[in-house]
Motif scaffolding. Structure first.
Motif, PDB file in Angstrom:
ATOM      1  N   GLY A 106     -12.546  -8.841   5.370  1.00  0.00           N
ATOM      2  CA  GLY A 106     -11.457  -9.075   4.424  1.00  0.00           C
ATOM      3  C   GLY A 106     -10.138  -9.288   5.137  1.00  0.00           C
ATOM      4  O   GLY A 106     -10.072  -9.194   6.363  1.00  0.00           O
ATOM      5  N   PRO A 107      -9.067  -9.561   4.388  1.00  0.00           N
ATOM      6  CA  PRO A 107      -7.772  -9.822   5.015  1.00  0.00           C
ATOM      7  C   PRO A 107      -7.159  -8.570   5.649  1.00  0.00           C
ATOM      8  O   PRO A 107      -6.332  -8.663   6.543  1.00  0.00           O
ATOM      9  N   CYS A 108      -7.611  -7.384   5.199  1.00  0.00           N
ATOM     10  CA  CYS A 108      -7.013  -6.148   5.706  1.00  0.00           C
ATOM     11  C   CYS A 108      -7.910  -5.520   6.759  1.00  0.00           C
ATOM     12  O   CYS A 108      -9.090  -5.322   6.538  1.00  0.00           O
ATOM     13  N   ALA A 109      -7.317  -5.207   7.912  1.00  0.00           N
ATOM     14  CA  ALA A 109      -8.088  -4.513   8.956  1.00  0.00           C
ATOM     15  C   ALA A 109      -7.654  -3.054   8.988  1.00  0.00           C
ATOM     16  O   ALA A 109      -7.567  -2.442  10.037  1.00  0.00           O
ATOM     17  N   CYS A 110      -7.361  -2.496   7.797  1.00  0.00           N
ATOM     18  CA  CYS A 110      -6.781  -1.148   7.770  1.00  0.00           C
ATOM     19  C   CYS A 110      -7.819  -0.065   8.014  1.00  0.00           C
ATOM     20  O   CYS A 110      -7.485   1.114   8.007  1.00  0.00           O
ATOM     21  N   ASN A 111      -9.084  -0.439   8.222  1.00  0.00           N
ATOM     22  CA  ASN A 111     -10.033   0.577   8.656  1.00  0.00           C
ATOM     23  C   ASN A 111     -10.152   0.584  10.178  1.00  0.00           C
ATOM     24  O   ASN A 111     -11.082   1.132  10.734  1.00  0.00           O
ATOM     25  N   GLU A 112      -9.200  -0.057  10.854  1.00  0.00           N
ATOM     26  CA  GLU A 112      -9.142  -0.007  12.317  1.00  0.00           C
ATOM     27  C   GLU A 112      -7.923   0.808  12.715  1.00  0.00           C
ATOM     28  O   GLU A 112      -6.846   0.642  12.135  1.00  0.00           O
ATOM     29  N   CYS A 113      -8.087   1.659  13.718  1.00  0.00           N
ATOM     30  CA  CYS A 113      -6.953   2.440  14.212  1.00  0.00           C
ATOM     31  C   CYS A 113      -6.209   1.580  15.240  1.00  0.00           C
ATOM     32  O   CYS A 113      -6.748   1.301  16.318  1.00  0.00           O
ATOM     33  N   ASN A 114      -5.005   1.168  14.863  1.00  0.00           N
ATOM     34  CA  ASN A 114      -4.226   0.294  15.755  1.00  0.00           C
ATOM     35  C   ASN A 114      -3.959   0.949  17.107  1.00  0.00           C
ATOM     36  O   ASN A 114      -3.793   0.259  18.112  1.00  0.00           O
ATOM     37  N   TYR A 115      -3.936   2.280  17.145  1.00  0.00           N
ATOM     38  CA  TYR A 115      -3.691   2.966  18.428  1.00  0.00           C
ATOM     39  C   TYR A 115      -4.923   2.874  19.336  1.00  0.00           C
ATOM     40  O   TYR A 115      -4.803   2.557  20.511  1.00  0.00           O
ATOM     41  N   MET A 116      -6.086   3.148  18.753  1.00  0.00           N
ATOM     42  CA  MET A 116      -7.322   3.076  19.552  1.00  0.00           C
ATOM     43  C   MET A 116      -7.519   1.662  20.100  1.00  0.00           C
ATOM     44  O   MET A 116      -7.992   1.470  21.214  1.00  0.00           O
ATOM     45  N   ARG A 117      -7.134   0.681  19.263  1.00  0.00           N
ATOM     46  CA  ARG A 117      -7.368  -0.719  19.650  1.00  0.00           C
ATOM     47  C   ARG A 117      -6.401  -1.211  20.718  1.00  0.00           C
ATOM     48  O   ARG A 117      -6.496  -2.363  21.155  1.00  0.00           O
TER      49      ARG A 117
END
Ligand code: 13P
Ligand code: SF4
Length: 329
Positions: free
Chosen positions: A275-286
């Motif tokens: 989907g358009p939202c990647a909010c199940n990804e932790c931006n810090y871990m990535r």
């Protein structure tokens, strides 16, 4: 020589030599320098694949405690690298990008916890591992999502306890242990986002799927879960279950290991990463990437440093936790 520009950015911002096999070069550097790479399940799949060990926060701390390597590279977030440094003060602990923080750890500043303790001297403080070293130094015992229930159960029933900083994990623990711990008002920006509606929709289209949730999710999400546990325990449940489909309410990086362990099973992240939202990804871990990992091994920077008095104060509650966790399955 570490450039000022890199110090300002918090990572070595240098292009890697063109055409090199980054994974092979990273492994070569590890061998030359006697370094070990520890990675959390929430990092990118390619980071997990190049690591010596992938695990949840408890397993990563246990691994750091027993490693014989001279250098630990923590592909995770800052509090995880700090935990390694607390346990292994004589080792060099590298974090590929110093900007890899944690919204949950940030929700509990040490000064605020110190003020709480001054006002409530009769409270024991149980702190989730997702906290800074300064916060850990103020606590009685640390927990991770793998051992939190056992640790809380180890206190007398009438003990007054503050649980910090995750209110969702704390609320879950109160429910399963029958306690009424006081809860710090903190949360994780990734786990707070999982939508109840989305899970209900997914359940309607996948009626046989089991819902797996991390205890950092909101209580409404946890109420829909067939299994609640740490990343490692969610993975174990998926491996051992007869079910073929799973709706996964935690950071989507865990799917990499799930698919590897159970290639015949289907794992559906909430919400779907397509989907358009990647909010199940932790931006810090990535923020952990292969070029940053390669560069931090090459330059042996950025590393984590701690004030020695704070380190020893933070060590005690971690050691208590590790001692209590020895016999946990
Ligand atoms: P685990 O203890 O399950 O590894 O979780 C750590 C974390 O940061 C969850 O958001
Ligand atoms: Fe912190 Fe949340 Fe990222 Fe876990 S997922 S490291 S709790 S911000």
């Amino acid at each position: 020589m570490i450039k000022q520009e890199w110090k300002d950015k918090g990572f070595v911002d240098e292009a890697v030599p063109a055409g090199i096999d980054l994974k092979a070069e990273i492994r070569k550097l590890c061998k030359e320098k006697n370094a070990v790479i520890l990675a959390h399940y929430y990092t990118e799949g390619e980071i997990q694949d190049v690591a010596d060990f992938v695990g949840d926060s408890l397993a990563l701390a246990q691994q750091a405690e027993k490693t014989e390597a001279d250098i630990i590279v923590m592909c995770g977030v800052h509090f995880m690298a700090e935990t390694n440094k607390i346990l292994c003060p004589h080792k060099l602990v590298l974090l590929p990008d110093l900007n890899a923080g944690c919204s949950l750890a940030d929700s509990c500043p040490a000064e605020e916890l110190a003020a709480f303790k001054r006002e409530h001297p009769d409270y024991k403080v149980v702190a989730y591992v997702n906290t800074s070293a300064a916060v850990k130094a103020l606590t009685d015992i640390v927990v991770t999502s793998s051992n939190a229930r056992a640790v809380v159960d180890s206190f007398d029933k009438d003990e007054k306890i503050l649980f910090a900083p995750d209110k969702n994990l704390g609320g879950y623990l109160n429910a399963v242990t029958g306690r009424s711990m006081k809860l710090w008002n903190g949360g994780c920006h990734v786990h707070e986002q999982f939508s109840i509606e989305k899970i209900v929709e997914l359940k309607a289209t996948h009626p046989d799927a089991k819902v797996l949730a991390h205890p950092e999710c909101k209580s409404g999400v946890l109420a829909l879960a067939d299994y609640i546990g740490s990343t490692a325990n969610i993975l174990k449940y998926a491996q051992e279950s007869d079910a073929q489909e799973f709706i996964v309410a935690t950071e989507s990086g865990i799917l990499h290991e799930m698919v590897k362990c159970c290639p015949q099973k289907t794992f559906i992240p909430v919400p779907p990463t397509s989907g358009p939202c990647a909010c199940n990804e932790c931006n810090y871990m990535r923020l952990n990437t292969l070029p940053k990992l390669y560069n931090c091994l090459k330059y042996e920077w950025p590393f984590v440093e701690l004030d020695e008095a704070m380190r020893t104060d933070a060590l005690r509650p971690i050691e208590r936790m590790l001692e209590l966790s020895k016999n946990l399955k």
